[in-house]
Design an enzyme around this catalytic site. Structure first.
Site, PDB file in Angstrom:
ATOM      1  N   TYR A   1      -0.155  -7.822   9.622  1.00 17.75           N
ATOM      2  CA  TYR A   1      -0.932  -7.942  10.941  1.00 17.75           C
ATOM      3  C   TYR A   1      -2.418  -8.043  10.633  1.00 17.75           C
ATOM      4  O   TYR A   1      -2.794  -8.499  11.515  1.00 17.75           O
ATOM      5  CB  TYR A   1      -0.725  -6.468  11.712  1.00 17.75           C
ATOM      6  CG  TYR A   1       0.632  -6.216  12.136  1.00 17.75           C
ATOM      7  CD1 TYR A   1       1.629  -7.143  11.813  1.00 17.75           C
ATOM      8  CD2 TYR A   1       0.766  -4.854  12.574  1.00 17.75           C
ATOM      9  CE1 TYR A   1       3.022  -6.482  12.380  1.00 17.75           C
ATOM     10  CE2 TYR A   1       2.116  -4.478  12.882  1.00 17.75           C
ATOM     11  CZ  TYR A   1       3.115  -5.353  12.731  1.00 17.75           C
ATOM     12  OH  TYR A   1       4.339  -4.860  13.253  1.00 17.75           O
ATOM     13  N   HIS A  57       8.854  -3.287   4.973  1.00 19.97           N
ATOM     14  CA  HIS A  57       8.716  -4.321   6.285  1.00 19.97           C
ATOM     15  C   HIS A  57       9.764  -4.895   6.678  1.00 19.97           C
ATOM     16  O   HIS A  57      10.389  -4.820   7.539  1.00 19.97           O
ATOM     17  CB  HIS A  57       7.512  -5.014   6.073  1.00 19.97           C
ATOM     18  CG  HIS A  57       6.993  -5.602   7.508  1.00 19.97           C
ATOM     19  ND1 HIS A  57       5.784  -5.708   7.884  1.00 19.97           N
ATOM     20  CD2 HIS A  57       7.810  -5.825   8.589  1.00 19.97           C
ATOM     21  CE1 HIS A  57       5.617  -6.027   9.199  1.00 19.97           C
ATOM     22  NE2 HIS A  57       6.951  -6.023   9.549  1.00 19.97           N
TER      23      HIS A  57
END
Length: 264
Positions: A36, A104
């Site tokens: 991000y 992730h």
């Protein structure tokens, strides 16, 4: 892990004031990821409140009361890359230890034995408190449990009225770990789902509130909707207190599903 019913998803949030405001109004679970590119933003917002700067009446928030979660991207998952990547994330977040560190996605450099063992060593060493997984399928989850010798601390997965996989929840219940629902508002598309809108009208509330209430009504699900304004932050946090009837939950369960927002 014991996680609040509603936390803050921070993808695309680039203002630390939004994170600080979330803490002011009661959020105690902050979720980010290396990919991000905003771990420093989250850390700045956390630091502003955990040091007592600003906030509601200048009140200081105890750092230990906040679960800070981040995720290692697929190119950080080789055994020799895990520790440096985790420490870099902790530095950007400004924390001594990451409360919850996820894989992730089980892709790229991910190797169950090597990656998860490296993460487990970080728990023993201290810079990571809990190991989680994200976007795993049931065979991936079973393998992770075999390697770790215990269930993951949490499994984060896309979950909303347009993408719902009961088998993942059944697996979590069987093994005793929470499911963290990301994108619970389906990128705003819950406003287009007739069953959700009908339930919202019946309760005099918003489709967004209903979507969050529907998700958090499903043990062991917690939700991490993204919001940046105080109005939306408060509304999302309050949505977990909205009680839907079994019939309303079933009506949303019966929605004809569409494709996921974040496929592989």
């Amino acid at each position: 892990m014991e996680l609040p019913s509603v936390g803050l998803g921070t993808m695309e949030i680039d203002d630390p004031d939004a994170v600080a405001t979330a803490l002011d109004v009661g959020y105690r679970h902050l979720d980010t990821a290396r990919i991000y590119d905003n771990e420093a933003v989250v850390g700045e917002g956390l630091a502003a409140r955990s040091t007592g700067d600003g906030g509601v009446a200048g009140e200081r928030i105890d750092r230990d009361d906040v679960t800070v979660a981040t995720k290692l991207w697929i190119d950080d998952l080789a055994a020799d890359a895990v520790a440096p990547a985790a420490r870099e994330s902790a530095d950007r977040l400004g924390v001594d230890a990451i409360d919850l560190l996820y894989v992730h996605r089980p892709r790229g450099d991910y190797d169950p034995e090597a990656t998860l063992s490296a993460l487990d060593r970080l728990v023993d060493a201290g810079p990571v408190r809990n190991v989680g997984v994200s976007n795993f399928e049931i065979p991936d989850l079973d393998r992770a449990i075999d390697v770790l010798g215990r269930p993951p601390a949490a499994h984060q997965t896309e979950l909303h009225p347009l993408f719902y996989r009961p088998a993942l929840l059944d697996h979590a219940r069987e093994h005793g770990y929470p499911v963290v629902a990301y994108s619970p508002l389906a990128g705003g598309r819950v406003r287009e789902v007739d069953a959700v809108v009908e339930v919202a009208d019946a309760h005099g509330t918003t489709p967004e509130a209903v979507a969050i209430a529907w998700a958090t009504a499903k043990e062991p699900v917690v939700a991490i909707p993204k919001a940046s304004s105080e109005e939306h932050l408060r509304a999302n946090l309050a949505a977990a207190d909205l009680e839907l009837t079994d019939a309303e939950v079933a009506a949303i369960d019966a929605v004809e599903r569409e494709e996921e927002l974040f496929p592989e």
